[in-house]
Design an enzyme around this catalytic site. Sequence first.
Site, short mmCIF file in Angstrom:
data_model
loop_
_atom_site.label_atom_id
_atom_site.label_comp_id
_atom_site.label_asym_id
_atom_site.label_seq_id
_atom_site.Cartn_x
_atom_site.Cartn_y
_atom_site.Cartn_z
N GLU A 1 28.92 64.66 -15.95
CA GLU A 1 28.94 64.08 -17.29
C GLU A 1 28.04 64.95 -18.15
O GLU A 1 26.90 65.23 -17.78
CB GLU A 1 28.45 62.64 -17.28
N ASN B 1 28.06 70.32 -18.09
CA ASN B 1 29.45 70.53 -18.46
C ASN B 1 30.20 70.79 -17.16
O ASN B 1 29.82 71.67 -16.38
CB ASN B 1 29.55 71.74 -19.40
N ASP C 1 38.46 63.01 -16.82
CA ASP C 1 38.71 62.24 -18.04
C ASP C 1 38.23 63.12 -19.18
O ASP C 1 37.09 63.04 -19.62
CB ASP C 1 37.94 60.91 -17.99
N ASP D 1 39.18 65.69 -26.19
CA ASP D 1 40.08 66.64 -26.84
C ASP D 1 39.57 68.06 -26.60
O ASP D 1 38.36 68.26 -26.41
CB ASP D 1 40.18 66.36 -28.34
#
Length: 183
Positions: free
Chosen positions: A2, A34, A54, A57
């Site tokens: 995360e 990341n 998940d 964009d």
Amino acid sequence: CEIDKRVLELSKKYLKKINFNSLLDSKIEVIIDNAANYISKNATNDYFDLIITDRPDPIGPGKKLFETNFYKNLKKILSKEGIVVFQTGVPFLQKKEFKQTLSNLKNIFKHSGVYYTIVPTYIGGHMALTWASNAVNINKKINIKKSNLYLRKISTRYYSPEIHNASLNLPLWLKELQTSIKN
């Protein structure tokens, strides 16, 4: 992985009824980084049986999660029978991202495809999930009477062999979009 530690803190505090305190489970290791950076630098070959991404964009830090190198690095860290799944957005509104993801997956993995679900909190509601594997083809329908869930009487709140099979029945416009992709 995360990227934002605050997301985890808020999830632990406010989303307990959704995540059932899973983020506090000792079996869970959360990496603050990341995901693309972490995987390219730290991951071990043939390590993961299942990777679920998940993704946001493809802008800002999330852009790396849509690049060819990310998919190639995921392929390296999957176990022999491993599967990787991607949240691929609302294809009706994000055709470019959808087509690019499927094209990359087709070029990198032996098997890939799409399944479909409804997520009412997203604009458009219809969510495409793409998947890839070098050994497993999940496009095949499950024989409900022979499925592990049926035989073991495993209870879930959403997933079932029937949902699995229904998720593979794509609307015509999505099938057409998927078949329009060139390798």
